[in-house]
Write a protein that holds these residues in place. Structure first.
Motif, PDB file in Angstrom:
ATOM      1  N   ARG A 276      34.868  41.978  34.892  1.00 57.00           N
ATOM      2  CA  ARG A 276      35.958  42.638  36.151  1.00 57.00           C
ATOM      3  C   ARG A 276      35.562  44.281  36.007  1.00 57.00           C
TER       4      ARG A 276
ATOM      5  N   THR B  53      35.418  36.724  29.236  1.00 59.42           N
ATOM      6  CA  THR B  53      35.719  37.778  30.476  1.00 59.42           C
ATOM      7  C   THR B  53      35.799  38.919  29.845  1.00 59.42           C
TER       8      THR B  53
ATOM      9  N   THR C 224      38.862  44.172  38.814  1.00 59.94           N
ATOM     10  CA  THR C 224      39.963  44.390  38.250  1.00 59.94           C
ATOM     11  C   THR C 224      41.078  44.096  39.234  1.00 59.94           C
TER      12      THR C 224
ATOM     13  N   ASN D  93      36.499  43.173  30.802  1.00 61.50           N
ATOM     14  CA  ASN D  93      36.934  44.401  31.676  1.00 61.50           C
ATOM     15  C   ASN D  93      35.888  45.269  31.603  1.00 61.50           C
TER      16      ASN D  93
ATOM     17  N   GLU E 195      42.189  41.261  29.423  1.00 60.22           N
ATOM     18  CA  GLU E 195      41.581  39.701  29.759  1.00 60.22           C
ATOM     19  C   GLU E 195      42.365  38.822  29.353  1.00 60.22           C
TER      20      GLU E 195
END
Length: 272
Positions: free
Chosen positions: A155, A206, A110, A208, A122
């Motif tokens: 992330r 993607t 992150t 988090n 994201e």
């Protein structure tokens, strides 16, 4: 399914053990013969691979004969320039293309998000100019560009749990920024999240990986003092002019993933 993990470290080893216990065929890499011998004694298929930034090692080509390749080699920003890690990933991408690997997971962080004094997700538009971590940003972009494989980027927030207790890193320090929100994830949830993405075929996305709740750093350090008698910071500084971000994990949660540790104040730690 065959899964290869480049980087059997603090996150990679428990991930390998977890996936192997579920019946996957798992192999991975480390950067020294000593580490490799230890992992082999633990029952893991291990080889030597060091990205310098070009690949060096022994028998590492077998890593790319796989159904899923996980790249788990975080940049060492204090010891290396911001161009070093993207160079590592460039060489790995060449090996991925050469071996015709079909699915890749890249472990990012992150820290790519800028400090915008708000919640970020994201969908946030990142650029070379606004990212807080150019090494990770460039590596992500390199993997997305002209890809011939399915790719998912994860992330992660601050990886904690086990012997990693945040209060230990700020014990007795002065002028600590205590009022900022944390973006943490427990090792257990990080491992489970990677498995969740693989099992559910969640590619070309993607995500988090951050616990849903964001207590302040001060709350975390004081809780560590209460639980483990780790001396808290000696003093805190005014953070009214300090930039911050709060990273949301609502996207992965909306996909059905449930955290074991929703609140970093309740993280489980092993004896240390």
């Amino acid at each position: 399914m065959r899964i290869s993990i480049i980087g059997l470290g603090w996150l990679g080893k428990p991930l390998a053990m977890y996936l192997k216990a579920k019946g996957f065929e798992v192999r991975g890499s480390v950067t020294s013969e000593e580490k490799c011998a230890k992992l082999k004694s633990d029952g893991l298929d291990c080889c030597l691979l060091k990205m310098s930034p070009h690949p060096e090692g022994k028998d590492f080509n077998k890593l790319f004969d796989t159904d899923v390749l996980i790249i788990n080699i975080p940049p060492r920003r204090r010891a290396q320039s911001d161009t070093f890690h993207p160079e590592q990933v460039k060489y790995l991408k060449a090996l991925i293309n050469q071996a015709n690997v079909k699915r890749v997971i890249y472990i990012s962080a992150t820290s790519v998000y800028p400090e915008l004094n708000k919640e970020v997700g994201e969908e946030e538009i990142l650029t070379k100019e606004n990212t807080s971590n150019p090494a990770l940003f460039d590596a992500e972009q390199l993997l997305w560009r002209g890809k011939t494989y399915d790719l998912t980027v994860i992330r992660f927030g601050g990886l904690l749990g086990m012997e990693r207790v945040p209060g230990r890193y700020f014990s007795n320090k002065e002028n600590v920024a205590g009022d900022l929100p944390v973006n943490y994830i427990h090792q257990t949830d990080a491992v489970r999240l990677i498995d969740f993405i693989i099992v559910n075929g969640m590619w070309n996305e993607t995500f988090n990986g951050v616990s849903p709740m964001h207590p302040s750093k001060r709350e975390i350090y004081e809780k560590n003092f209460k639980d483990f008698r780790i001396a808290p910071p000696k003093s805190y500084r005014d953070t009214s002019d300090k930039s911050w971000k709060q990273v949301t994990s609502s996207k992965i949660q909306s996909s059905g993933f449930k955290f074991v540790y929703n609140n970093p104040l309740l993280f489980d730690y092993s004896p240390f």
